[in-house]
Design a protein around this motif. Structure first.
Motif, PDB file in Angstrom:
ATOM      1  N   GLY A  20       0.780  -1.231   0.000  1.00 49.22           N
ATOM      2  CA  GLY A  20       0.000   0.000   0.000  1.00 49.22           C
ATOM      3  C   GLY A  20       0.809   1.278   0.000  1.00 49.22           C
ATOM      4  O   GLY A  20       1.970   1.318   0.408  1.00 49.22           O
ATOM      5  N   LYS A  21       0.172   2.332  -0.484  1.00 48.37           N
ATOM      6  CA  LYS A  21       0.781   3.650  -0.503  1.00 48.37           C
ATOM      7  C   LYS A  21       1.001   4.147   0.927  1.00 48.37           C
ATOM      8  O   LYS A  21       1.984   4.827   1.216  1.00 48.37           O
ATOM      9  CB  LYS A  21      -0.109   4.619  -1.271  1.00 48.37           C
ATOM     10  N   ALA A  22       0.104   3.763   1.835  1.00 48.26           N
ATOM     11  CA  ALA A  22       0.216   4.178   3.236  1.00 48.26           C
ATOM     12  C   ALA A  22       1.510   3.660   3.862  1.00 48.26           C
ATOM     13  O   ALA A  22       2.175   4.375   4.614  1.00 48.26           O
ATOM     14  CB  ALA A  22      -0.981   3.669   4.026  1.00 48.26           C
ATOM     15  N   LYS A  23       1.872   2.424   3.523  1.00 41.41           N
ATOM     16  CA  LYS A  23       3.107   1.833   4.052  1.00 41.41           C
ATOM     17  C   LYS A  23       4.327   2.637   3.592  1.00 41.41           C
ATOM     18  O   LYS A  23       5.248   2.891   4.370  1.00 41.41           O
ATOM     19  CB  LYS A  23       3.215   0.387   3.582  1.00 41.41           C
ATOM     20  N   ARG A  24       4.325   3.051   2.334  1.00 42.92           N
ATOM     21  CA  ARG A  24       5.440   3.849   1.809  1.00 42.92           C
ATOM     22  C   ARG A  24       5.489   5.222   2.455  1.00 42.92           C
ATOM     23  O   ARG A  24       6.563   5.747   2.737  1.00 42.92           O
ATOM     24  CB  ARG A  24       5.341   3.958   0.291  1.00 42.92           C
ATOM     25  N   VAL A  25       4.327   5.814   2.702  1.00 42.97           N
ATOM     26  CA  VAL A  25       4.265   7.132   3.332  1.00 42.97           C
ATOM     27  C   VAL A  25       4.816   7.068   4.750  1.00 42.97           C
ATOM     28  O   VAL A  25       5.587   7.932   5.172  1.00 42.97           O
ATOM     29  CB  VAL A  25       2.812   7.671   3.328  1.00 42.97           C
ATOM     30  N   VAL A  26       4.453   6.017   5.498  1.00 41.51           N
ATOM     31  CA  VAL A  26       4.948   5.847   6.863  1.00 41.51           C
ATOM     32  C   VAL A  26       6.470   5.682   6.853  1.00 41.51           C
ATOM     33  O   VAL A  26       7.174   6.316   7.637  1.00 41.51           O
ATOM     34  CB  VAL A  26       4.277   4.633   7.554  1.00 41.51           C
ATOM     35  N   LYS A  27       6.974   4.847   5.956  1.00 44.48           N
ATOM     36  CA  LYS A  27       8.419   4.635   5.876  1.00 44.48           C
ATOM     37  C   LYS A  27       9.140   5.932   5.531  1.00 44.48           C
ATOM     38  O   LYS A  27      10.217   6.209   6.049  1.00 44.48           O
ATOM     39  CB  LYS A  27       8.752   3.577   4.814  1.00 44.48           C
ATOM     40  N   LYS A  28       8.541   6.723   4.645  1.00 45.15           N
ATOM     41  CA  LYS A  28       9.175   7.971   4.223  1.00 45.15           C
ATOM     42  C   LYS A  28       9.264   8.975   5.382  1.00 45.15           C
ATOM     43  O   LYS A  28      10.220   9.734   5.486  1.00 45.15           O
ATOM     44  CB  LYS A  28       8.389   8.581   3.066  1.00 45.15           C
ATOM     45  N   THR A  29       8.259   8.966   6.272  1.00 44.01           N
ATOM     46  CA  THR A  29       8.294   9.880   7.408  1.00 44.01           C
ATOM     47  C   THR A  29       9.253   9.402   8.494  1.00 44.01           C
ATOM     48  O   THR A  29       9.895  10.213   9.157  1.00 44.01           O
ATOM     49  CB  THR A  29       6.898  10.077   8.023  1.00 44.01           C
TER      50      THR A  29
END
Length: 66
Positions: A20-29
């Motif tokens: 998911g895109k959410a997983k990538r967003v969390v990792k990026k933060t």
């Protein structure tokens, strides 16, 4: 080192599309260098060089349809 056509892997293809895109967003933060261009050369230059050569010497069956 492989030269020529890569064998498609259905499991990995589905896994890549469903991460998911959410997983990538969390990792990026959380991880400051995640998703930035060129960080592979800093983190592991040997693997980055291998991947660059591999990408140039192989192709996928799906590349023909693009």
């Amino acid at each position: 080192m492989k030269i020529g056509m890569r064998k498609p892997n259905i499991k990995k293809s589905i896994s890549a599309r469903t991460t998911g895109k959410a997983k990538r967003v969390v990792k990026k933060t959380v991880i400051p260098g995640y998703g930035k261009k060129g960080t592979g050369w800093i983190k592991d230059p040997k693997k980055a060089a291998y991947n660059k050569v591999y990408k140039k010497t192989t192709f996928s069956i799906f590349d023909w349809f693009k």
